[in-house]
Design a protein around this motif. Structure first.
Motif, PDB file in Angstrom:
ATOM      1  N   HIS A  74       0.859  -1.179   0.000  1.00  0.00           N
ATOM      2  CA  HIS A  74       0.000   0.000   0.000  1.00  0.00           C
ATOM      3  C   HIS A  74       0.898   1.232   0.000  1.00  0.00           C
ATOM      4  CE1 HIS A  74      -3.326  -2.667   1.014  1.00  0.00           C
ATOM      5  NE2 HIS A  74      -2.570  -3.167   1.979  1.00  0.00           N
ATOM      6  N   LEU A  75       0.566   2.232  -0.785  1.00  0.00           N
ATOM      7  CA  LEU A  75       1.371   3.450  -0.892  1.00  0.00           C
ATOM      8  C   LEU A  75       0.809   4.524   0.025  1.00  0.00           C
ATOM      9  CD1 LEU A  75       3.756   4.797  -2.371  1.00  0.00           C
ATOM     10  CD2 LEU A  75       2.118   5.566  -4.104  1.00  0.00           C
ATOM     11  N   ALA A  76       1.668   5.127   0.844  1.00  0.00           N
ATOM     12  CA  ALA A  76       1.260   6.202   1.748  1.00  0.00           C
ATOM     13  C   ALA A  76       1.891   7.511   1.306  1.00  0.00           C
ATOM     14  CB  ALA A  76       1.677   5.875   3.175  1.00  0.00           C
ATOM     15  N   ALA A  77       1.259   8.608   1.685  1.00  0.00           N
ATOM     16  CA  ALA A  77       1.700   9.930   1.247  1.00  0.00           C
ATOM     17  C   ALA A  77       2.728  10.551   2.181  1.00  0.00           C
ATOM     18  CB  ALA A  77       0.499  10.862   1.110  1.00  0.00           C
ATOM     19  N   SER A  78       2.980   9.942   3.351  1.00  0.00           N
ATOM     20  CA  SER A  78       3.926  10.510   4.311  1.00  0.00           C
ATOM     21  C   SER A  78       4.372   9.423   5.274  1.00  0.00           C
ATOM     22  CB  SER A  78       3.280  11.646   5.102  1.00  0.00           C
ATOM     23  OG  SER A  78       2.272  11.136   5.965  1.00  0.00           O
ATOM     24  N   PRO A  79       5.487   9.625   5.971  1.00  0.00           N
ATOM     25  CA  PRO A  79       5.892   8.676   7.015  1.00  0.00           C
ATOM     26  C   PRO A  79       4.827   8.544   8.097  1.00  0.00           C
ATOM     27  CG  PRO A  79       7.735  10.091   6.418  1.00  0.00           C
ATOM     28  CD  PRO A  79       6.527  10.659   5.729  1.00  0.00           C
ATOM     29  N   ASN A  80       4.189   9.644   8.415  1.00  0.00           N
ATOM     30  CA  ASN A  80       3.112   9.649   9.401  1.00  0.00           C
ATOM     31  C   ASN A  80       1.993   8.698   8.994  1.00  0.00           C
ATOM     32  OD1 ASN A  80       0.452  10.860  10.542  1.00  0.00           O
ATOM     33  ND2 ASN A  80       2.048  11.828  11.779  1.00  0.00           N
ATOM     34  N   ALA A  81       1.635   8.740   7.702  1.00  0.00           N
ATOM     35  CA  ALA A  81       0.569   7.879   7.195  1.00  0.00           C
ATOM     36  C   ALA A  81       0.986   6.413   7.205  1.00  0.00           C
ATOM     37  CB  ALA A  81       0.178   8.309   5.787  1.00  0.00           C
ATOM     38  N   VAL A  82       2.283   6.146   7.011  1.00  0.00           N
ATOM     39  CA  VAL A  82       2.782   4.769   7.106  1.00  0.00           C
ATOM     40  C   VAL A  82       2.565   4.234   8.518  1.00  0.00           C
ATOM     41  CG1 VAL A  82       4.861   3.335   7.100  1.00  0.00           C
ATOM     42  CG2 VAL A  82       4.496   4.982   5.267  1.00  0.00           C
ATOM     43  N   VAL A 102      11.978  11.789   8.898  1.00  0.00           N
ATOM     44  CA  VAL A 102      10.940  10.786   8.655  1.00  0.00           C
ATOM     45  C   VAL A 102      10.445  10.135   9.943  1.00  0.00           C
ATOM     46  CG1 VAL A 102      11.787  10.324   6.332  1.00  0.00           C
ATOM     47  CG2 VAL A 102      12.535   8.852   8.232  1.00  0.00           C
ATOM     48  N   LEU A 103      11.252  10.186  11.006  1.00  0.00           N
ATOM     49  CA  LEU A 103      10.829   9.545  12.249  1.00  0.00           C
ATOM     50  C   LEU A 103      10.349  10.520  13.309  1.00  0.00           C
ATOM     51  CD1 LEU A 103      13.468   6.687  12.738  1.00  0.00           C
ATOM     52  CD2 LEU A 103      11.267   6.629  11.541  1.00  0.00           C
ATOM     53  N   LEU A 104      10.994  11.674  13.447  1.00  0.00           N
ATOM     54  CA  LEU A 104      10.726  12.541  14.592  1.00  0.00           C
ATOM     55  C   LEU A 104       9.996  13.833  14.274  1.00  0.00           C
ATOM     56  CD1 LEU A 104      14.080  12.187  16.599  1.00  0.00           C
ATOM     57  CD2 LEU A 104      11.957  10.893  16.860  1.00  0.00           C
ATOM     58  N   ASP A 105       9.812  14.181  13.004  1.00  0.00           N
ATOM     59  CA  ASP A 105       9.089  15.411  12.689  1.00  0.00           C
ATOM     60  C   ASP A 105       7.706  15.357  13.341  1.00  0.00           C
ATOM     61  OD1 ASP A 105       7.110  17.081  10.946  1.00  0.00           O
ATOM     62  OD2 ASP A 105       9.094  17.807  10.375  1.00  0.00           O
ATOM     63  N   PRO A 106       7.351  16.374  14.147  1.00  0.00           N
ATOM     64  CA  PRO A 106       6.086  16.305  14.881  1.00  0.00           C
ATOM     65  C   PRO A 106       4.836  16.320  14.003  1.00  0.00           C
ATOM     66  CG  PRO A 106       7.112  18.471  15.119  1.00  0.00           C
ATOM     67  CD  PRO A 106       8.117  17.592  14.457  1.00  0.00           C
ATOM     68  N   ALA A 107       4.974  16.808  12.776  1.00  0.00           N
ATOM     69  CA  ALA A 107       3.805  16.891  11.891  1.00  0.00           C
ATOM     70  C   ALA A 107       3.709  15.699  10.950  1.00  0.00           C
ATOM     71  CB  ALA A 107       3.846  18.191  11.086  1.00  0.00           C
ATOM     72  N   THR A 108       4.841  15.303  10.372  1.00  0.00           N
ATOM     73  CA  THR A 108       4.802  14.261   9.328  1.00  0.00           C
ATOM     74  C   THR A 108       5.592  13.014   9.673  1.00  0.00           C
ATOM     75  OG1 THR A 108       6.717  15.226   8.180  1.00  0.00           O
ATOM     76  CG2 THR A 108       4.525  16.015   7.527  1.00  0.00           C
ATOM     77  N   GLY A 109       6.306  13.001  10.802  1.00  0.00           N
ATOM     78  CA  GLY A 109       7.151  11.869  11.159  1.00  0.00           C
ATOM     79  C   GLY A 109       6.367  10.660  11.628  1.00  0.00           C
ATOM     80  N   ALA A 110       7.010   9.507  11.538  1.00  0.00           N
ATOM     81  CA  ALA A 110       6.341   8.248  11.855  1.00  0.00           C
ATOM     82  C   ALA A 110       5.962   8.142  13.330  1.00  0.00           C
ATOM     83  CB  ALA A 110       7.233   7.072  11.451  1.00  0.00           C
ATOM     84  N   LEU A 111       6.841   8.572  14.230  1.00  0.00           N
ATOM     85  CA  LEU A 111       6.575   8.378  15.651  1.00  0.00           C
ATOM     86  C   LEU A 111       5.292   9.063  16.097  1.00  0.00           C
ATOM     87  CD1 LEU A 111       7.447   7.178  18.335  1.00  0.00           C
ATOM     88  CD2 LEU A 111       8.866   9.210  18.723  1.00  0.00           C
ATOM     89  N   ALA A 112       4.992  10.202  15.498  1.00  0.00           N
ATOM     90  CA  ALA A 112       3.801  10.948  15.902  1.00  0.00           C
ATOM     91  C   ALA A 112       2.521  10.146  15.717  1.00  0.00           C
ATOM     92  CB  ALA A 112       3.716  12.260  15.112  1.00  0.00           C
ATOM     93  N   ALA A 113       2.509   9.215  14.764  1.00  0.00           N
ATOM     94  CA  ALA A 113       1.297   8.439  14.480  1.00  0.00           C
ATOM     95  C   ALA A 113       1.389   6.995  14.954  1.00  0.00           C
ATOM     96  CB  ALA A 113       0.999   8.463  12.979  1.00  0.00           C
ATOM     97  N   LEU A 114       2.534   6.601  15.519  1.00  0.00           N
ATOM     98  CA  LEU A 114       2.704   5.216  15.958  1.00  0.00           C
ATOM     99  C   LEU A 114       1.958   4.999  17.271  1.00  0.00           C
ATOM    100  CD1 LEU A 114       4.288   2.674  14.983  1.00  0.00           C
ATOM    101  CD2 LEU A 114       6.076   3.331  16.622  1.00  0.00           C
ATOM    102  N   ARG A 115       1.181   3.951  17.335  1.00  0.00           N
ATOM    103  CA  ARG A 115       0.405   3.674  18.536  1.00  0.00           C
ATOM    104  C   ARG A 115       1.287   3.053  19.614  1.00  0.00           C
ATOM    105  NH1 ARG A 115      -2.784   2.715  14.119  1.00  0.00           N
ATOM    106  NH2 ARG A 115      -4.790   3.799  14.076  1.00  0.00           N
TER     107      ARG A 115
END
Length: 329
Positions: A74-82, A102-115
């Motif tokens: 599946h293709l995501a538009a941002s690290p956050n969406a991944v 890609v990991l720590l950006d508060p708006a688009t980074g992955a960690l911000a959306a990781l449960r």
């Protein structure tokens, strides 16, 4: 069971697995995310898809991820969406600044959306201090982080035979073994940052080995030897090395395309030298190799593979291994 209850059950399961594992990771219970689908990332991600895992991928140049989408990703538009769709998120990007983004950006980074209970696995060669920072940020969210840079180049990535250097909580690394085993062999090296330190030491070793390889080839050429025969002769002796196996024939064929970019190797060696300064140690072979690779970059050859070091030695000695026969003048 309703959709909402299934989602809640899935999230509860992943939290329990990494805090008190009850069942091993498998395609049926773990969703994966992948950030960075370049030379290495593409093959690694493809192995996991073929192993049956559901993957969500992101790459800055979205078109480069299309072959993985064709395989079922599946293709995501941002690290956050991944991260929003994943339990474990892998990243393998270019530079420490990219890792931070890609990991720590508060708006688009992955960690911000990781449960809570989710895991970040950064496989980029990066700064040990950044790995420690990521681990602390992940822990503050109730998540986990592993620094797991790899060695083996594009061939190792394609064949699933990479050496993986893992730093972080040992129990987390142990839980991730079903995933790592698809990519190569994982080696637990210690706490957060130790995976990065191990990879940097690996790069120090490779740097001097590559210098020795190309110097030996130039010497053999100038001495009038058949360089291909020479490489075959030394391959089973004390001078044999993985670098020789991977790059000797490529150099003879003038195949200088990147399995690992010169630009990225210059970055790695620069980090090594910075850590040497922090430790108060001198590694002259590392310093020489870094200067030679910087020379390649200065000649606009940063997007070639590390085997392109042969070009520096050819320029220094005003010769070319591609000539029909060596000059003995």
């Amino acid at each position: 069971m309703s959709l909402l209850r299934r989602i809640r059950h899935s999230h509860t399961s992943i939290i329990r697995r990494f805090m008190a594992p009850s069942e091993p990771i498998s395609p049926s219970n773990t969703r994966l995310g992948w950030i960075g689908t370049g030379v290495m990332g593409h093959s690694m991600c493809a192995h996991l898809i073929r192993a049956g895992y559901s993957l969500t991928v992101f790459n800055r140049t979205l078109a480069k991820a299309q072959p993985l989408v064709d395989l079922g990703a599946h293709l995501a538009a941002s690290p956050n969406a991944v991260a929003a769709r994943s339990d474990v998120v892998f990243s393998i990007v270019g530079y420490p600044s990219d890792v931070r983004s890609v990991l720590l950006d508060p708006a688009t980074g992955a960690l911000a959306a990781l449960r809570p209970g989710g895991v970040l696995v950064d496989m980029t060669t990066s700064e040990p201090s950044l790995a420690v920072e990521i681990a602390a940020a992940a822990a503050a969210k109730g998540c986990h982080s592993v620094d797991a840079p790899v060695s083996g180049g594009d061939l190792g990535a394609r064949n699933g035979t990479l050496a993986i250097f893992a730093g972080g909580e040992e129990s987390t690394v142990e839980n991730l073994k079903p995933l790592f085993s698809v990519l190569g062999k994982v080696n637990y090296m210690g706490g957060s940052g130790k995976g990065q330190f191990s990879k940097l030491a690996n790069q120090v070793t490779i740097a001097s080995t590559m210098v020795g390889l190309v110097e030996g080839m130039v010497y053999a050429h100038k001495a009038g030897l058949d360089v291909g025969l020479y490489l075959e002769a030394i391959s089973t002796g004390a001078a044999g090395s993985r670098s020789l196996d991977l790059y000797g024939k490529r150099i003879l064929k003038r195949d200088l395309q990147a399995g690992f970019y010169v630009n990225h190797f210059v970055k790695d060696l620069g980090i090594c030298l910075k850590e040497c300064e922090n430790m108060g140690i001198a590694l002259p072979g590392l310093a020489l190799a870094q200067q030679l690779y910087v020379s390649l970059k200065a000649h606009g050859e940063g997007n070639l593979g590390t085997q392109a070091l042969i070009l520096v030695l050819e320029r220094l000695n005003n010769l070319s291994l591609s000539l029909p026969s060596p000059s003995n003048a």
